[in-house]
Design a protein around this motif. Structure first.
Motif, mmCIF file in Angstrom:
data_model
loop_
_atom_site.group_PDB
_atom_site.id
_atom_site.type_symbol
_atom_site.label_atom_id
_atom_site.label_comp_id
_atom_site.label_asym_id
_atom_site.label_seq_id
_atom_site.Cartn_x
_atom_site.Cartn_y
_atom_site.Cartn_z
ATOM 1 N N ALA A 1 0.857 -1.186 0.000
ATOM 2 C CA ALA A 1 0.000 0.000 0.000
ATOM 3 C C ALA A 1 0.890 1.232 0.000
ATOM 4 O O ALA A 1 1.839 1.308 0.774
ATOM 5 N N GLY A 2 0.588 2.173 -0.883
ATOM 6 C CA GLY A 2 1.353 3.409 -0.913
ATOM 7 C C GLY A 2 2.723 3.275 -1.536
ATOM 8 O O GLY A 2 3.602 4.080 -1.288
ATOM 9 N N SER A 3 2.930 2.263 -2.348
ATOM 10 C CA SER A 3 4.235 2.086 -2.984
ATOM 11 C C SER A 3 4.308 2.926 -4.257
ATOM 12 O O SER A 3 3.364 3.632 -4.619
ATOM 13 N N CYS A 4 5.421 2.848 -4.945
ATOM 14 C CA CYS A 4 5.626 3.667 -6.138
ATOM 15 C C CYS A 4 4.618 3.377 -7.237
ATOM 16 O O CYS A 4 4.388 4.220 -8.087
ATOM 17 N N ASP A 5 4.008 2.204 -7.236
ATOM 18 C CA ASP A 5 3.036 1.915 -8.293
ATOM 19 C C ASP A 5 1.800 2.796 -8.169
ATOM 20 O O ASP A 5 1.107 3.038 -9.146
ATOM 21 N N THR A 6 1.504 3.310 -6.992
ATOM 22 C CA THR A 6 0.368 4.220 -6.844
ATOM 23 C C THR A 6 0.792 5.683 -6.983
ATOM 24 O O THR A 6 -0.035 6.543 -7.269
ATOM 25 N N LEU A 7 2.074 5.971 -6.818
ATOM 26 C CA LEU A 7 2.573 7.339 -6.861
ATOM 27 C C LEU A 7 2.311 8.005 -8.207
ATOM 28 O O LEU A 7 1.779 9.114 -8.262
ATOM 29 N N ALA A 8 2.673 7.360 -9.305
ATOM 30 C CA ALA A 8 2.497 7.967 -10.627
ATOM 31 C C ALA A 8 1.031 8.259 -10.900
ATOM 32 O O ALA A 8 0.685 9.322 -11.430
ATOM 33 N N LYS A 9 0.161 7.349 -10.525
ATOM 34 C CA LYS A 9 -1.283 7.559 -10.724
ATOM 35 C C LYS A 9 -1.764 8.747 -9.903
ATOM 36 O O LYS A 9 -2.563 9.560 -10.369
ATOM 37 N N GLN A 10 -1.280 8.869 -8.682
ATOM 38 C CA GLN A 10 -1.688 9.986 -7.827
ATOM 39 C C GLN A 10 -1.176 11.313 -8.374
ATOM 40 O O GLN A 10 -1.897 12.304 -8.380
ATOM 41 N N LEU A 11 0.074 11.330 -8.829
ATOM 42 C CA LEU A 11 0.654 12.568 -9.353
ATOM 43 C C LEU A 11 -0.038 13.041 -10.626
ATOM 44 O O LEU A 11 -0.092 14.234 -10.900
#
Length: 136
Positions: A61-71
């Motif tokens: 949860a909250g790893s880099c795989d979600t970061l790009a989508k959030q940004l």
């Protein structure tokens, strides 16, 4: 960027897996066959497999795989974002873990680890082996 429609985000790691093995990891099982068609089955892990070449995969949860989508969530073009983790195997998992523990213990005892300290060199080699074959 108004022209941004597709984003491929690759989070590159070293450590897990067989020495010199290059493997792509991801969550969406619907991408398994398309990614295998592009990169080859040898390089693409099945996210539904109970065990892979690097061991059992787990969800984070909250790893880099979600970061790009959030940004990019509010980007004007609403791009499709595909996030992958690329793992290059180095040493066996126990050796990598041992190097991390030893360096952490050294740092806590001394409040520093200079680059030439053997414990720091062991940590470096756990993630970046001193081997031309691995580096090729």
């Amino acid at each position: 960027n108004k022209e941004l429609f597709r984003v491929l985000h690759v989070d590159v790691h070293t450590g897990l897996g067989a020495f010199g093995q290059d493997l792509l990891l991801f969550d969406d099982s619907g991408l398994l066959e398309p990614l295998r068609a592009i990169f080859g089955s040898k390089y693409v892990a099945d996210p539904n497999a109970s065990d892979t070449a690097i061991g059992t995969l787990y969800e984070t949860a909250g790893s880099c795989d979600t970061l790009a989508k959030q940004l990019l969530a509010n980007a004007p073009s609403s791009p499709t974002v595909l996030s992958l983790c690329q793992e290059f195997g180095t040493l066996n998992g126990i050796s990598v873990l041992r190097a991390m523990i030893n360096e952490g213990a050294w740092w806590h005892a001394n409040r520093s680890t200079k680059p030439k300290e053997p414990v720091k060199q062991a940590l470096l080699r756990a993630f970046y082996p001193d081997c031309d074959k691995w580096r090729a």
